[in-house]
Every structure is written in C-alpha cells, then in structure tokens.
Design a protein around this motif. Structure first.
Motif, PDB file in Angstrom:
ATOM      1  N   MET A  79       0.833   1.300  -6.834  1.00  0.00           N
ATOM      2  CA  MET A  79       0.427   1.855  -5.544  1.00  0.00           C
ATOM      3  C   MET A  79      -0.904   1.238  -5.136  1.00  0.00           C
ATOM      4  SD  MET A  79       0.159   5.849  -4.614  1.00  0.00           S
ATOM      5  CE  MET A  79      -0.836   6.339  -3.237  1.00  0.00           C
ATOM      6  N   SER A  80      -1.037   0.895  -3.856  1.00  0.00           N
ATOM      7  CA  SER A  80      -2.278   0.267  -3.421  1.00  0.00           C
ATOM      8  C   SER A  80      -2.962   1.151  -2.385  1.00  0.00           C
ATOM      9  CB  SER A  80      -1.983  -1.094  -2.818  1.00  0.00           C
ATOM     10  OG  SER A  80      -1.128  -0.946  -1.720  1.00  0.00           O
ATOM     11  N   SER A  81      -4.290   1.096  -2.383  1.00  0.00           N
ATOM     12  CA  SER A  81      -5.043   1.882  -1.404  1.00  0.00           C
ATOM     13  C   SER A  81      -5.356   1.004  -0.208  1.00  0.00           C
ATOM     14  CB  SER A  81      -6.331   2.385  -2.046  1.00  0.00           C
ATOM     15  OG  SER A  81      -7.164   1.276  -2.303  1.00  0.00           O
ATOM     16  N   ASP A  82      -5.823   1.650   0.877  1.00  0.00           N
ATOM     17  CA  ASP A  82      -6.237   0.897   2.067  1.00  0.00           C
ATOM     18  C   ASP A  82      -7.295  -0.121   1.701  1.00  0.00           C
ATOM     19  OD1 ASP A  82      -4.533   2.216   3.642  1.00  0.00           O
ATOM     20  OD2 ASP A  82      -6.023   3.392   4.745  1.00  0.00           O
ATOM     21  N   THR A 126      -3.441  -5.527  14.453  1.00  0.00           N
ATOM     22  CA  THR A 126      -2.342  -5.034  15.289  1.00  0.00           C
ATOM     23  C   THR A 126      -1.073  -4.913  14.452  1.00  0.00           C
ATOM     24  OG1 THR A 126      -3.335  -6.191  17.150  1.00  0.00           O
ATOM     25  CG2 THR A 126      -1.070  -5.463  17.445  1.00  0.00           C
ATOM     26  N   GLY A 127      -0.819  -5.935  13.628  1.00  0.00           N
ATOM     27  CA  GLY A 127       0.370  -5.915  12.780  1.00  0.00           C
ATOM     28  C   GLY A 127       0.357  -4.731  11.829  1.00  0.00           C
ATOM     29  N   ARG A 128      -0.814  -4.449  11.242  1.00  0.00           N
ATOM     30  CA  ARG A 128      -0.914  -3.326  10.297  1.00  0.00           C
ATOM     31  C   ARG A 128      -0.733  -1.992  11.014  1.00  0.00           C
ATOM     32  NH1 ARG A 128      -5.941  -4.032   6.292  1.00  0.00           N
ATOM     33  NH2 ARG A 128      -4.981  -2.189   5.349  1.00  0.00           N
ATOM     34  N   ASP A 129      -1.251  -1.915  12.247  1.00  0.00           N
ATOM     35  CA  ASP A 129      -1.073  -0.671  13.031  1.00  0.00           C
ATOM     36  C   ASP A 129       0.404  -0.402  13.273  1.00  0.00           C
ATOM     37  OD1 ASP A 129      -3.734  -0.226  13.175  1.00  0.00           O
ATOM     38  OD2 ASP A 129      -4.013  -1.022  15.203  1.00  0.00           O
ATOM     39  N   ARG A 130       1.193  -1.481  13.391  1.00  0.00           N
ATOM     40  CA  ARG A 130       2.613  -1.313  13.704  1.00  0.00           C
ATOM     41  C   ARG A 130       3.493  -1.195  12.460  1.00  0.00           C
ATOM     42  NH1 ARG A 130       3.589  -5.292  18.978  1.00  0.00           N
ATOM     43  NH2 ARG A 130       1.695  -4.662  20.087  1.00  0.00           N
ATOM     44  N   LEU A 131       2.892  -1.323  11.279  1.00  0.00           N
ATOM     45  CA  LEU A 131       3.686  -1.208  10.045  1.00  0.00           C
ATOM     46  C   LEU A 131       4.083   0.244   9.820  1.00  0.00           C
ATOM     47  CD1 LEU A 131       1.674  -3.415   7.478  1.00  0.00           C
ATOM     48  CD2 LEU A 131       3.936  -3.908   8.439  1.00  0.00           C
ATOM     49  N   ALA A 132       5.316   0.436   9.338  1.00  0.00           N
ATOM     50  CA  ALA A 132       5.748   1.794   9.001  1.00  0.00           C
ATOM     51  C   ALA A 132       4.936   2.295   7.803  1.00  0.00           C
ATOM     52  CB  ALA A 132       7.239   1.785   8.684  1.00  0.00           C
ATOM     53  N   HIS A 133       4.726   1.397   6.820  1.00  0.00           N
ATOM     54  CA  HIS A 133       3.920   1.743   5.642  1.00  0.00           C
ATOM     55  C   HIS A 133       2.928   0.623   5.402  1.00  0.00           C
ATOM     56  CE1 HIS A 133       6.734   4.930   4.780  1.00  0.00           C
ATOM     57  NE2 HIS A 133       7.720   4.057   4.928  1.00  0.00           N
ATOM     58  N   ASP A 134       1.648   0.978   5.399  1.00  0.00           N
ATOM     59  CA  ASP A 134       0.610  -0.034   5.199  1.00  0.00           C
ATOM     60  C   ASP A 134       0.409  -0.246   3.695  1.00  0.00           C
ATOM     61  OD1 ASP A 134      -1.378  -1.837   6.181  1.00  0.00           O
ATOM     62  OD2 ASP A 134      -2.915  -0.379   5.644  1.00  0.00           O
ATOM     63  N   ASP A 135       1.504  -0.654   3.009  1.00  0.00           N
ATOM     64  CA  ASP A 135       1.371  -0.878   1.571  1.00  0.00           C
ATOM     65  C   ASP A 135       1.152  -2.370   1.291  1.00  0.00           C
ATOM     66  OD1 ASP A 135       3.847  -2.019   1.982  1.00  0.00           O
ATOM     67  OD2 ASP A 135       4.948  -0.282   1.262  1.00  0.00           O
ATOM     68  N   GLU A 136       0.905  -2.671   0.022  1.00  0.00           N
ATOM     69  CA  GLU A 136       0.529  -4.047  -0.331  1.00  0.00           C
ATOM     70  C   GLU A 136       1.623  -5.049   0.031  1.00  0.00           C
ATOM     71  OE1 GLU A 136      -0.924  -4.626  -4.334  1.00  0.00           O
ATOM     72  OE2 GLU A 136      -0.589  -6.783  -4.175  1.00  0.00           O
ATOM     73  N   VAL A 137       2.883  -4.678  -0.248  1.00  0.00           N
ATOM     74  CA  VAL A 137       3.992  -5.613   0.020  1.00  0.00           C
ATOM     75  C   VAL A 137       4.042  -5.934   1.514  1.00  0.00           C
ATOM     76  CG1 VAL A 137       6.507  -5.895  -0.060  1.00  0.00           C
ATOM     77  CG2 VAL A 137       5.309  -4.808  -1.964  1.00  0.00           C
ATOM     78  N   SER A 138       3.937  -4.893   2.347  1.00  0.00           N
ATOM     79  CA  SER A 138       4.012  -5.105   3.795  1.00  0.00           C
ATOM     80  C   SER A 138       2.841  -5.953   4.290  1.00  0.00           C
ATOM     81  CB  SER A 138       4.008  -3.763   4.525  1.00  0.00           C
ATOM     82  OG  SER A 138       5.008  -2.937   4.017  1.00  0.00           O
ATOM     83  N   VAL A 139       1.659  -5.679   3.741  1.00  0.00           N
ATOM     84  CA  VAL A 139       0.476  -6.455   4.170  1.00  0.00           C
ATOM     85  C   VAL A 139       0.637  -7.919   3.766  1.00  0.00           C
ATOM     86  CG1 VAL A 139      -2.013  -6.765   3.798  1.00  0.00           C
ATOM     87  CG2 VAL A 139      -1.100  -4.486   4.206  1.00  0.00           C
TER      88      VAL A 139
END
Lengths: 119, 197
Positions: free
Chosen positions: B1-4, B43-56
């Motif tokens: 699990m990753s934090s902001d 902007t991309g992170r704001d639109r992510l469903a989950h701001d997790d490490e994989v998505s980032v």
C-alpha cells in the motif's frame, strides 16, 4: 534509400503532421493541454502524452497558438490554448497541400479513394 | 500500500529526471514545459479513481520516455558516456594526490565530455580546485602560531601570528570542504550511471 521498417516511416510522417493536427483541434475551440494530449494519444498521433508540451511550446513561439488562463473548478487556474490568425492561415495552407499530397500518394500506391481510409 | 506522500515522491523523482533530461534547454524554455507536465500529472491524478502507486506509475508511463520529450523539444539524442567519462569524478576527487596533475587531467576531461551539463562542469571545476587534495592544502593554511618571550621584569610577552577559525566555525567548514566535492563527484557518477542504464 527505402526504409524497410514501415513503423519508422509512419512515425516520421506522424511527427511531420502532428503540429497541424493540434492546430486542427484548436480550430474547433480552445484546448486544455491535458485534453489535447489525451485526444492525440488516443488517435496514436503522439508517442507519449508528454511530447505535446514541447510541441505546444514551439507552436506558441512560432505565433501559431496563444494561451489564455481560465479559472478551474478543480484547482488552480488552467492554461488554455487558442489558435491565432497565423495558426489558422498555416492550417488552411496545410489542409490544401495535404489533400493534394494524400491524393498523389493514394494514386501512386494504387489505393482507390474509398479504400484509403485506415480503419 | 502506498501513501500520497510516496506517490508525490514518485512524481517528484520523475520531474527531476525530466529536468535533467532537458538540462540542455535554456531555463526559460525548459521550466514552462516541466510546469505544464507537472500540471498534466496533477490533472491526471485528480481524475484517477484510485490514486495508488500503480495508477500513478501508469500515468507517468503514458507521458512517454524522456528521450521522446527531449526530441520533441528539438534536442538531439542524449550522447552515451565515452570510455573516459567514468574516470572524471575519480580524477577530480583524488587526482590532486597524483602530484596535482591528476586533477587537471580530470578537469580537461570534464570540459571535453559531451555528457556533462555546463552546471556540472562549473560545479566540478569550482568545488574544489584540486579536489580533496585542494581541501587538505586549504585546511592547512589557516594555522596560527604563538611565540612567547620572557622579560627582565618577569613578565611573559606572547605574540600570535597567522589566524585560526573558531572551533564552532572550523568544524562545519571542515565537514563541508570534504563533503561538497564528494557530493559533486557522486552527481557526476549518477549522470554516467543514468546514461548507461
């Protein structure tokens, strides 16, 4: 010398036309960098979304696009790109040349016009 | 699990690498590009469903590699390090001990190299001339000497020549003068390692 790698050739062609694709998108209305990048990446006209920013920067230096700041509901003000008069003229010029170029290539390649659209 | 915070660090690392890749561009052209890419990421992170490490990481991958951004900015491909480049940080650091000549050889190689930026060349030149040997010489200079002489009246007269730094200042100066050239050398090593990766 003929390049055997069609992907490389298409890549070079893509780089040659993407500037004008950006101008064409802005002809429809002002554009936010993020949305322009997504549209062009989805159309496979840019290799990576990040490449749109140096491209937009160059178009701005050449006076083909301009920027305007707009308030945003989702955070700080955003920079929007708009087409300038020079940009519009450049786009029109390219459109007419592109139509001729495309027709010539299609003819030489033996592609009937109705089949020349890539699915 | 990753934090902001972890994800912010990943983004910050990406932007630093990008800044490095575009270091040949003048700052007035480079910084607006980096600023806009940073905004794209926000902007991309704001639109992510989950701001997790994989998505980032996927978001950063979608931006493309540094090389293509660099090429689009009108810069030529990054040159690879020559077989002499890895010697540069060693010579700048320890070359002074080779009768002082080694540092000058390293300096010439640094300025002849195509892989180091102007900033790296200036840092390598001025921190410090002579490398650790230069530091040693520099630290030997500010020494004080005191000589005393007795008079017929029984009093002692002492004279101090030279100068010395107070301990509170001397220790930080000593630490910095050793650490800074090591940091600069590490920066040069990292540049070479990144180009080889």
């Amino acid at each position: 010398m003929v390049d055997n790698n069609a992907g490389h050739t298409i890549g070079q062609l893509r780089r040659g036309v993407v500037d004008h694709c950006v101008l064409a998108l802005l002809k429809k209305g002002e554009g936010y960098g993020f949305d322009l990048a997504k549209t062009l990446a989805h159309a496979q006209l840019i290799a990576g979304e990040g490449t749109i920013y140096p491209l937009l920067s160059r178009l701005r230096r050449e006076g083909l696009v301009d920027t305007q700041w707009r308030e945003s509901d989702q955070g700080p003000p955003r920079r929007y790109y708009v087409l300038t008069e020079s940009g519009e003229a450049a786009l029109e010029n390219f459109r007419s040349q592109w139509a001729r170029f495309k027709q010539s290539v299609d003819t030489v390649m033996g592609l009937p016009e109705e089949d020349s659209h890539v699915e | 699990m990753s934090s902001d915070n972890d994800n912010d660090k990943i983004v910050s690392h990406y932007l630093n690498q990008l800044r490095q890749a575009l270091s040949d561009l003048p700052a007035r052209r480079r910084e607006p590009i980096i600023e806009e890419i940073a905004e794209h990421i926000r902007t991309g992170r704001d639109r992510l469903a989950h701001d997790d490490e994989v998505s980032v990481r996927q978001l950063l991958e979608s931006l493309g590699d540094y090389e293509s951004i660099r090429r689009e900015a009108g810069l030529s491909a990054l040159p690879g390090p020559s077989r002499f480049d890895p010697w540069v940080p060693w010579l700048l650091l320890f070359g002074g001990f080779l009768f002082g000549v080694g540092w000058f050889v390293g300096l010439v190689m640094l300025w002849e190299s195509r892989v180091f930026s102007l900033r790296a060349k200036l840092l390598g030149t001025f921190i410090w001339p002579g490398g650790l040997f230069g530091t040693m010489i520099l630290l030997g200079l500010p020494s004080a000497a005191t000589s005393c002489s007795g008079s017929s009246t029984g009093s002692t007269h002492c004279v101090t020549t030279g100068f010395h730094l107070p301990q509170a200042l001397g220790l930080p100066v000593l630490a910095l003068s050793v650490i800074l050239p090591i940091i600069v050398a590490a920066m040069l090593f990292r540049r070479i390692a990144r180009l080889r990766a």
